[in-house]
Design an enzyme around this catalytic site. Structure first.
Site, PDB file in Angstrom:
ATOM      1  N   CYS A  69       0.800  -1.228   0.000  1.00  0.00           N
ATOM      2  CA  CYS A  69       0.000   0.000   0.000  1.00  0.00           C
ATOM      3  C   CYS A  69       0.826   1.268   0.000  1.00  0.00           C
ATOM      4  O   CYS A  69       0.514   2.229  -0.720  1.00  0.00           O
ATOM      5  CB  CYS A  69      -0.954   0.006   1.190  1.00  0.00           C
ATOM      6  SG  CYS A  69      -0.117   0.057   2.810  1.00  0.00           S
ATOM      7  N   HIS A 109      -1.286   1.229   7.164  1.00  0.00           N
ATOM      8  CA  HIS A 109      -1.926   1.327   5.854  1.00  0.00           C
ATOM      9  C   HIS A 109      -1.810   2.757   5.347  1.00  0.00           C
ATOM     10  O   HIS A 109      -1.930   3.712   6.119  1.00  0.00           O
ATOM     11  CB  HIS A 109      -3.399   0.916   5.894  1.00  0.00           C
ATOM     12  CG  HIS A 109      -4.029   0.884   4.526  1.00  0.00           C
ATOM     13  ND1 HIS A 109      -3.630  -0.016   3.563  1.00  0.00           N
ATOM     14  CD2 HIS A 109      -4.973   1.664   3.941  1.00  0.00           C
ATOM     15  CE1 HIS A 109      -4.328   0.194   2.458  1.00  0.00           C
ATOM     16  NE2 HIS A 109      -5.138   1.223   2.665  1.00  0.00           N
ATOM     17  N   ASP A 124      -8.010   4.464  -3.207  1.00  0.00           N
ATOM     18  CA  ASP A 124      -7.067   3.449  -2.740  1.00  0.00           C
ATOM     19  C   ASP A 124      -6.713   2.498  -3.878  1.00  0.00           C
ATOM     20  O   ASP A 124      -7.595   1.857  -4.460  1.00  0.00           O
ATOM     21  CB  ASP A 124      -7.671   2.673  -1.566  1.00  0.00           C
ATOM     22  CG  ASP A 124      -6.609   1.967  -0.731  1.00  0.00           C
ATOM     23  OD1 ASP A 124      -5.593   1.539  -1.312  1.00  0.00           O
ATOM     24  OD2 ASP A 124      -6.780   1.864   0.494  1.00  0.00           O
TER      25      ASP A 124
END
Length: 258
Positions: A69, A109, A124
């Site tokens: 991520c 994250h 995202d």
């Protein structure tokens, strides 16, 4: 057009001269999800580099690898900035639905927040198979994409001030939490994510330092490869194949171009 913008467009299949208005982000996000895999191979092989713009360009756009991520959303953040979007990065905490608790790793994250016409949206590209594939407004409105239903709920907690909730297509019947995130602490310097990379690589509770994992979305579902299995979701039907190391390398090249 600079190197990052040109290389990113080439990687996901968007013409160099094509403008990207807000309304086109759905298409860009889908192309990104299908082209750039979520994977931890550098963590497993102990070949990590510092998180910098230059290193991310080399890893994801030149060498055409994927990432986790903090890498995938950072490179997409730079791409958004290059294309005129008002964008920042934010940190969050993943929720483990199986045990109904937030992961003890903390804010590892990384996600993206953009502002368009005085409205803030979450984007995202680094949440594995759980990608919204569209900007999700922080108003609570549900958005529906090819990957399911997604919404943002205001929730003040030690983990942030909002949570992303989702019902994945063919997988979920009820809403579940994806992660909490903090919109009050925007980040523009990706070097902050070196701390995240260290935790992901070294913490005993990290889910990404145990075995190789690589996944990406497809037009009809998703593909997930580990060192001992290959799982395909196609139109809601799942098939799982047990594999050995030779088959792993073969599938890695065939389906992920690695």
């Amino acid at each position: 057009m600079n190197e990052l913008n040109a290389l990113f467009r080439k990687r996901i299949g968007i013409p160099e001269n094509e403008s990207i208005p807000f309304e086109a982000l759905d298409n860009v996000l889908e192309k990104t999800a299908k082209s750039i895999p979520f994977e931890n191979l550098c963590i497993i092989e102990n070949k990590t580099n510092d998180i910098t713009k230059e290193n991310l360009i080399n890893k994801i756009l030149v060498k055409k690898e994927g990432g986790l991520c903090y890498e995938l959303n950072s490179i997409f953040y730079f791409f958004l900035i290059e294309n005129g979007f008002n964008s920042v990065l934010a940190r969050g905490v993943i929720y483990e639905n199986a045990i109904q608790e937030f992961l003890i790793l903390g804010r590892t994250h990384v996600t993206i927040l953009i502002t368009h016409q005085k409205q803030t949206y979450l984007i995202d590209t680094g949440f594995g198979g759980n990608l919204p594939l569209k900007p999700v407004p922080l108003t609570g409105e549900t958005i529906t994409s090819n990957n399911g239903d997604f919404r943002i709920r205001k929730l003040e907690s030690e983990h942030g001030d909002y949570v992303l909730e989702m019902k994945l297509k063919h997988k979920d019947t009820d809403w579940k939490i994806g992660y909490a995130f903090d919109s009050k602490k925007p980040i523009i310097d990706v070097s902050e994510f070196n701390d995240i990379q260290t935790i992901i690589a070294e913490h005993q509770e990290s889910p990404f330092n145990k075995k190789p994992l690589i996944t990406r979305l497809t037009t009809r579902g998703s593909l997930t490869l580990t060192n001992n299995s290959f799982t395909q979701w196609i139109d809601g039907i799942v098939t799982k194949e047990k594999i050995d190391n030779a088959r792993f390398k073969e599938l890695l090249k065939q389906h992920f171009g690695v």
